[in-house]
Design an enzyme around this catalytic site. Structure first.
Site, PDB file in Angstrom:
ATOM      1  N   LEU A 127       0.867  -1.172   0.000  1.00  0.00           N
ATOM      2  CA  LEU A 127       0.000   0.000   0.000  1.00  0.00           C
ATOM      3  C   LEU A 127       0.905   1.224   0.000  1.00  0.00           C
ATOM      4  O   LEU A 127       1.985   1.221   0.592  1.00  0.00           O
ATOM      5  CB  LEU A 127      -0.900   0.030   1.237  1.00  0.00           C
ATOM      6  CG  LEU A 127      -1.937  -1.085   1.387  1.00  0.00           C
ATOM      7  CD1 LEU A 127      -2.693  -0.922   2.705  1.00  0.00           C
ATOM      8  CD2 LEU A 127      -2.923  -1.080   0.227  1.00  0.00           C
ATOM      9  N   ASP A 128       0.472   2.285  -0.653  1.00  0.00           N
ATOM     10  CA  ASP A 128       1.232   3.522  -0.621  1.00  0.00           C
ATOM     11  C   ASP A 128       1.314   4.046   0.814  1.00  0.00           C
ATOM     12  O   ASP A 128       0.465   3.731   1.658  1.00  0.00           O
ATOM     13  CB  ASP A 128       0.568   4.571  -1.517  1.00  0.00           C
ATOM     14  CG  ASP A 128       0.567   4.168  -2.982  1.00  0.00           C
ATOM     15  OD1 ASP A 128       1.489   3.459  -3.393  1.00  0.00           O
ATOM     16  OD2 ASP A 128      -0.386   4.553  -3.696  1.00  0.00           O
ATOM     17  N   LYS A 129       2.311   4.863   1.057  1.00  0.00           N
ATOM     18  CA  LYS A 129       2.543   5.400   2.400  1.00  0.00           C
ATOM     19  C   LYS A 129       1.261   5.957   3.029  1.00  0.00           C
ATOM     20  O   LYS A 129       0.944   5.647   4.179  1.00  0.00           O
ATOM     21  CB  LYS A 129       3.604   6.502   2.327  1.00  0.00           C
ATOM     22  CG  LYS A 129       3.780   7.287   3.622  1.00  0.00           C
ATOM     23  CD  LYS A 129       4.718   8.470   3.438  1.00  0.00           C
ATOM     24  CE  LYS A 129       4.770   9.325   4.694  1.00  0.00           C
ATOM     25  NZ  LYS A 129       5.633  10.522   4.508  1.00  0.00           N
TER      26      LYS A 129
END
Length: 314
Positions: A127-129
């Site tokens: 998942l993106d930050k």
């Protein structure tokens, strides 16, 4: 080797004999001499006669180099083969430039040191930050190999909630290949397959409409980097707060200061991985997890809902 392996390549037959290991790992062991055929080193492409003796003597070497760090993890499920966790927004998944420590991988290595023996520390999707929500992490070689294959076959159900700019009319599907942006290396973009794009399919449906925004349910068939963010921005409906693909603030006409403050203060992409469902790769058990909406996204939706209720004629 079984007699039925006659005429097969050494690496192909090994992959069938040891499905818990990836083809690349087995090939590496063969080249290193850790897998012997009738007591001798053999090339991966060696053709078999059938009935040969195979000796596998290899140790799992460290696949990742990162320092374990004690951090709180919201683990929703764990056994010997995998774990499912709920990632908080703001947490980087892998160490990298600008983020050498304090990542999810550092925390996982502290929680389970043997993850250092797995590719990418057992992390099979990311998942993106600033995206919150559910992730599955492999803890064994067998689970890692199986989960990677399941993701490739689209056998893992991943569902997201997105809050986007614009009042959408209907749901649908975005079937647009994605590849590295031609001019900005930090971004992805819609690109033809012939031009380096990879298949990317996102299904979406409308959950709620507001005066100038919409809440969507998004389901992924594929898992390209930034897929939902790129696809929705390509449609002209970027995520609220998206620093890469957004196009600025969108305020409903006559918005009060409370809503303006909420929209201006939402400084991450409004995306939440809310559901993760799959069959356990070892036991076959049906697993289904749900993550509650993060507090900041809940407050954002409540503010948009209140604004719409206060302007029923818009």
């Amino acid at each position: 080797m079984p007699v039925t392996a006659a005429g097969r390549r050494f690496d192909q037959a090994l992959a069938e004999m040891f499905p818990q290991y990836s083809r690349s790992r087995l090939t590496g062991w063969v080249k290193a001499g850790s897998v012997l055929l009738d007591g001798k080193k053999a090339p991966p492409r060696q053709l078999l006669h059938g009935g040969e003796k195979v000796e596998l003597e290899a140790e799992l070497e460290a696949e990742v180099v990162a320092a374990p760090e004690a951090m709180d993890l919201d683990i929703r499920f764990e056994d010997d083969d995998l774990l499912v966790l709920d990632k908080a927004p703001g947490l980087v998944v892998h160490p990298g430039a600008g983020n050498p420590a304090g990542t999810l991988l550092n925390a996982l290595l502290h929680h389970c040191p043997k993850l250092a023996e797995l590719p990418r520390g057992g992390i099979v999707h990311r998942l993106d930050k600033d995206t919150a929500g559910l992730m599955v992490v492999a803890k064994s070689i067998a689970a890692h190999t199986a989960l990677v294959a399941m993701l490739s076959r689209h056998d893992v159900h991943r569902q997201y909630e997105a809050v986007v700019i614009g009042t959408m009319v209907s749901g649908g599907t975005v079937d647009q290949a994605i590849g590295r942006h031609q001019h900005d290396r930090l971004k992805q973009g819609v690109r033809d397959v012939e031009d380096g794009g990879k298949e990317a399919i996102t299904h979406y449906r409308i959950r709620e409409r507001f005066r100038a925004h919409s809440v969507l349910q998004c389901n992924l068939e594929t898992g390209r980097t930034h897929q939902i963010r790129v696809h929705l921005a390509h449609m002209g409906h970027p995520l609220i707060g998206d620093p890469l693909y957004g196009n600025g603030l969108r305020l409903p006409r006559g918005a009060d200061q409370a809503l303006i403050d909420v929209l201006r203060g939402f400084r991450r992409q409004a995306l939440h991985a809310e559901r993760l469902a799959f069959e356990h790769p070892i036991t076959g058990e049906a697993l289904d997890f749900a993550s509650p909406r993060p507090a900041d996204q809940e407050a954002l939706i409540e503010a948009l809902r209140l604004d719409t209720a206060q302007h029923p004629d818009d």
